[in-house]
Design an enzyme around this catalytic site. Sequence first.
Site, short mmCIF file in Angstrom:
data_model
loop_
_atom_site.label_atom_id
_atom_site.label_comp_id
_atom_site.label_asym_id
_atom_site.label_seq_id
_atom_site.Cartn_x
_atom_site.Cartn_y
_atom_site.Cartn_z
CE LYS A 285 -10.49 -3.59 4.16
NZ LYS A 285 -9.82 -4.76 4.81
CD GLU B 112 -3.03 -1.13 2.17
OE1 GLU B 112 -3.16 -0.11 2.86
OE2 GLU B 112 -3.74 -2.14 2.30
P1 PGA Z 1 -6.43 -6.24 2.68
O1 PGA Z 1 -5.86 -5.36 3.86
O2 PGA Z 1 -7.02 -5.36 1.65
O3 PGA Z 1 -5.20 -6.97 2.19
O4 PGA Z 1 -7.44 -7.17 3.29
C1 PGA Z 1 -6.46 -4.16 4.27
C2 PGA Z 1 -6.85 -4.21 5.73
O5 PGA Z 1 -6.60 -5.22 6.41
O6 PGA Z 1 -7.45 -3.26 6.23
ZN ZN Z 2 -7.60 -4.42 8.30
#
Ligand code: PGA
Ligand code: ZN
Length: 425
Positions: free
Chosen positions: A334, A202
């Site tokens: 998400k 990221e």
């Molecule tokens: P991921 O990580 O998109 O790899 O699941 C993001 C998070 O854990 O917030």
């Molecule tokens: Zn997370």
Amino acid sequence: RIAAVTGRQIWDSRGRPTVEAEVTLESGAVGRAIAPAGASRGAHEAIDLRDGGAAFGGFGVNSAVAGIGTEIARALAGQDARDQAAVDRLLCDLDGTPNKARLGANAVVAVSMAVLHAAAANARVPLWRYLADGRKIRTPLPEIQIFGGGAHAGRRTDVQDFMVMCPRAGNFRRALEITEEVYRAAGRLMEAKGPLSGVADEGGWWPNFASNEDALDTLTKAIEASGHRAGEDVFISLDIAANELGDAAGYDLALDDRRLSGEEMAARIIEWAGRYPILSIEDPAGQDDWTTMAAVTASIGDRVQIIGDDVLVTNAERVARAGDAAVCNAALIKVNQVGTVTEAKAAIEAAVQRGWGAIVSARSGESEDVTIAHLASGWDAGQLKVGSFTRSERMAKWNEMLRIEEALGSDAEWAGFSAFAGSIG
Ligand code: PGA
Ligand code: ZN
């Protein structure tokens, strides 16, 4: 009304295939969206459809794309794009599984978000304004990664995200400026300790630390070195992503070469919160270890935001159950964890109803798609988590927020500490 729905395979920020959907309305309005992808996923998440086999490490999305052009396109033809709930219900019914496994959450989320974009385009307003629908909204408090570890950096540290939050920045633009200063200072400090080894998934500095505490010390020093006051202007936010470390039976901290019981894990995290200027902690325990999560929340939840990610998976029903068990006081949102815009909205509403904070979040696998900046502001979530302050799949979202804040003009109200919805003092 929806005239056409198409899909295509494109590439994400890890260089892996992902799904893009395009929705055209009879009016000629077009909406487009790209599915993101996680690496540290919860077991209760909606499931992406991947081709498997030898090509592209098995990550191909030809089957997901094929479903969009055939079944999904037929089902959505003639539907009113403004009725997002009806569109998303149709998608869920068509899939027919509890976790979108048949059509694939990657296909479903891209289509669901593309329909939303098309409806906003049809109304000739930016998506954030379409979602706000005249209600007062705030510019979100960003959580920005400085070091990336865990599953996003070859497990160089146990903790996945070392981030900063600047609730006293006064506005979004200033929060980014302060973060830039901390990010550079952190890079300089790491360089002084040894060779810098690039950035994690990221965009945060690739960790180069002897212990998790070493990373926390360095981040605190970086805040001070940047000329800001740690614990006053700039705070630390952690995503432990403890699901990657273990479960109620024990957590393996590789940097400590130790296996911690749930109780020891909670004690360790509570100790960090007392020693470092920490304002927020995500997933301090595994997805089903609600005892440890609740112990952390009971101990420090009055002054530290405790976010549920893998434990809630953007699922309204899990938010309600986790709320009853007091396992956290904020929800990570998400859209692709649950699969549709409407279900994600239900999860955020369930969180807000409890007086929790809400954080709209990117995944570790991203793209130029900036939908989440619009969701965070248009839904008035109060917080936005995108990753670091490098790499354009991250910067695209931060930059879009700058445009939104500018468009709000004198109406722009900064979320600041109100982002925590009063759940922490
Ligand atoms: P991921 O990580 O998109 O790899 O699941 C993001 C998070 O854990 O917030
Ligand atoms: Zn997370």
